[in-house]
Design an enzyme around this catalytic site. Structure first.
Site, PDB file in Angstrom:
ATOM      1  N   ASP A   1     -11.257   2.952   4.210  1.00  0.00           N
ATOM      2  CA  ASP A   1     -11.961   1.691   4.037  1.00  0.00           C
ATOM      3  C   ASP A   1     -13.007   1.564   3.816  1.00  0.00           C
ATOM      4  OD1 ASP A   1     -10.829  -1.326   3.943  1.00  0.00           O
ATOM      5  OD2 ASP A   1     -10.002  -0.355   6.403  1.00  0.00           O
TER       6      ASP A   1
ATOM      7  N   GLN B   1      -5.331  -1.363   9.973  1.00  0.00           N
ATOM      8  CA  GLN B   1      -5.741  -2.488   8.849  1.00  0.00           C
ATOM      9  C   GLN B   1      -6.090  -3.453   9.548  1.00  0.00           C
ATOM     10  OE1 GLN B   1      -4.054  -3.997   5.823  1.00  0.00           O
ATOM     11  NE2 GLN B   1      -4.108  -5.790   6.364  1.00  0.00           N
TER      12      GLN B   1
ATOM     13  N   LYS C   1       1.097  -1.001   0.123  1.00  0.00           N
ATOM     14  CA  LYS C   1       0.172  -0.194   0.022  1.00  0.00           C
ATOM     15  C   LYS C   1       0.929   1.619   0.007  1.00  0.00           C
ATOM     16  CE  LYS C   1      -4.087  -2.261   2.474  1.00  0.00           C
ATOM     17  NZ  LYS C   1      -4.491  -2.703   3.494  1.00  0.00           N
TER      18      LYS C   1
HETATM   19  N1  GUN Z   1      -7.055  -6.319   6.454  1.00  0.00           N
HETATM   20  C1  GUN Z   1      -7.561  -7.749   4.746  1.00  0.00           C
HETATM   21  N2  GUN Z   1      -7.632  -6.756   4.217  1.00  0.00           N
HETATM   22  C2  GUN Z   1      -7.838  -5.556   4.541  1.00  0.00           C
HETATM   23  C3  GUN Z   1      -9.164  -3.800   3.875  1.00  0.00           C
HETATM   24  O1  GUN Z   1      -9.242  -4.241   3.347  1.00  0.00           O
HETATM   25  N3  GUN Z   1      -8.686  -3.545   5.134  1.00  0.00           N
HETATM   26  C4  GUN Z   1      -8.111  -3.122   6.621  1.00  0.00           C
HETATM   27  N4  GUN Z   1      -8.028  -2.329   7.360  1.00  0.00           N
HETATM   28  N5  GUN Z   1      -7.769  -4.553   6.821  1.00  0.00           N
HETATM   29  C5  GUN Z   1      -7.227  -5.804   6.073  1.00  0.00           C
END
Ligand code: GUN
Length: 294
Positions: free
Chosen positions: A121, A98, A54
């Site tokens: 998100d 996350q 990311k």
């Molecule tokens: N962990 C796995 N996928 C995601 C996601 O799309 N967002 C977040 N915040 N954590 C994750």
């Protein structure tokens, strides 16, 4: 194999290019550089890889990336203090915590502490409510990716029969809401659905998001259906001791029956981070009072 294989990697690269152009336009018009803060608590190996990817993509898109790595012994109060400071920081337009979080921290409390305007998100109940009532807000990334891919294949989705297999808050429910907003007739199937195969057989569009390896079989599909596979399951490979990734769809067999299908890997996966960048740009534009161009 007769189905069109939907190339999520290529689509994501094009989308990231559009985000980059949008970022340049926002810098020119308002002097604002979008900033994305990613918070990782603990040392979950898969999460560390996601966070690194990311950050790299954020910088490539011309945005600022802020990484906060906290010990897995971090308390909920400490994490809340960090989120409050990110909410107040004018250089931060998007905040992503996350998941999963260590067990001493309540996920729900954390997700509702993020400023809804910075909730890239789309997990905050305010954004979930805006989506459910058809109002503009930040939409979860993977559902957004599914609908973008489906529209790329099919054009308008109006009037199509769609089945969403899975009812999670992160994928199943929001993707169903997005498809409803596109005027699909939507069925949400789940572990208690009776005769899943028969329900699936009516669908022009299948979104598989259950997290069960290869459960969607070719004989469940209507010939020519579009199949979007959200699953990422690690299973034993053909070679002893080697693991491989498979989706929720039996890809090889379904590719003979479907009209178009996403592979795993290389389908929805690469699109999710590209959609996170879209959301960060949209959040930055909304906060700056600019019109988003992506
Ligand atoms: N962990 C796995 N996928 C995601 C996601 O799309 N967002 C977040 N915040 N954590 C994750």
């Amino acid at each position: 194999m007769s189905a069109r294989i939907i190339d999520g990697t290529a689509f994501a690269a094009t989308l990231r290019g559009r985000v980059r152009n949008g970022v340049e336009a926002l810098v020119r018009s308002h002097g604002v550089v979008p900033g994305l803060a990613v918070v990782l608590v603990g040392a979950d190996p898969a999460s560390q890889v996601y966070v690194k990817n990311k950050a790299g993509r954020t910088v490539e898109a011309g945005m600022r990336s802020f990484e906060h790595r906290l010990q897995d012994t971090t308390t909920e109060a400490e994490l809340m203090t960090l989120i409050a400071s990110l909410n107040a920081d004018p250089a931060v337009h998007g905040i992503l915590v996350q998941l999963p979080l260590p067990k001493q921290i309540r996920e729900n409390a954390v997700l509702t502490a993020v400023d809804p305007a910075k909730d890239v998100d789309g997990f905050h109940p305010i954004n979930a409510g805006l989506l459910a009532t058809g109002k503009p807000g930040l939409v979860p990334c993977t559902p957004l990716a599914c609908v973008m891919l489906a529209k790329d294949v099919l054009g308008s989705l109006e009037g199509l029969d769609a089945i969403v297999i899975g009812r999670s808050n992160i994928v199943g429910k929001p993707v169903a809401q997005l498809l409803l907003a596109e005027s699909c007739t939507v069925t949400i199937a789940h572990s208690k659905t009776r005769d899943l195969a028969a329900v699936c057989a009516r669908a022009d569009l299948v979104i598989a998001a259950v997290g069960r390896p290869e459960i969607v079989k070719a004989d469940w599909l209507k010939p020519g259906a579009t199949v979007i596979d959200v699953g990422i399951n690690r299973v034993a490979g053909a070679e002893l001791g080697k693991m491989k990734l498979v989706g929720d769809v039996d890809f090889k067999a379904c590719a003979d029956k479907a009209g178009a299908i996403t592979p795993v890997p290389g389908g929805v996966g690469p699109m999710t981070i590209a959609c996170l960048l879209v959301n960060t740009l949209r959040a930055a534009c909304a906060i700056a009072g600019a019109t988003a161009t992506v």
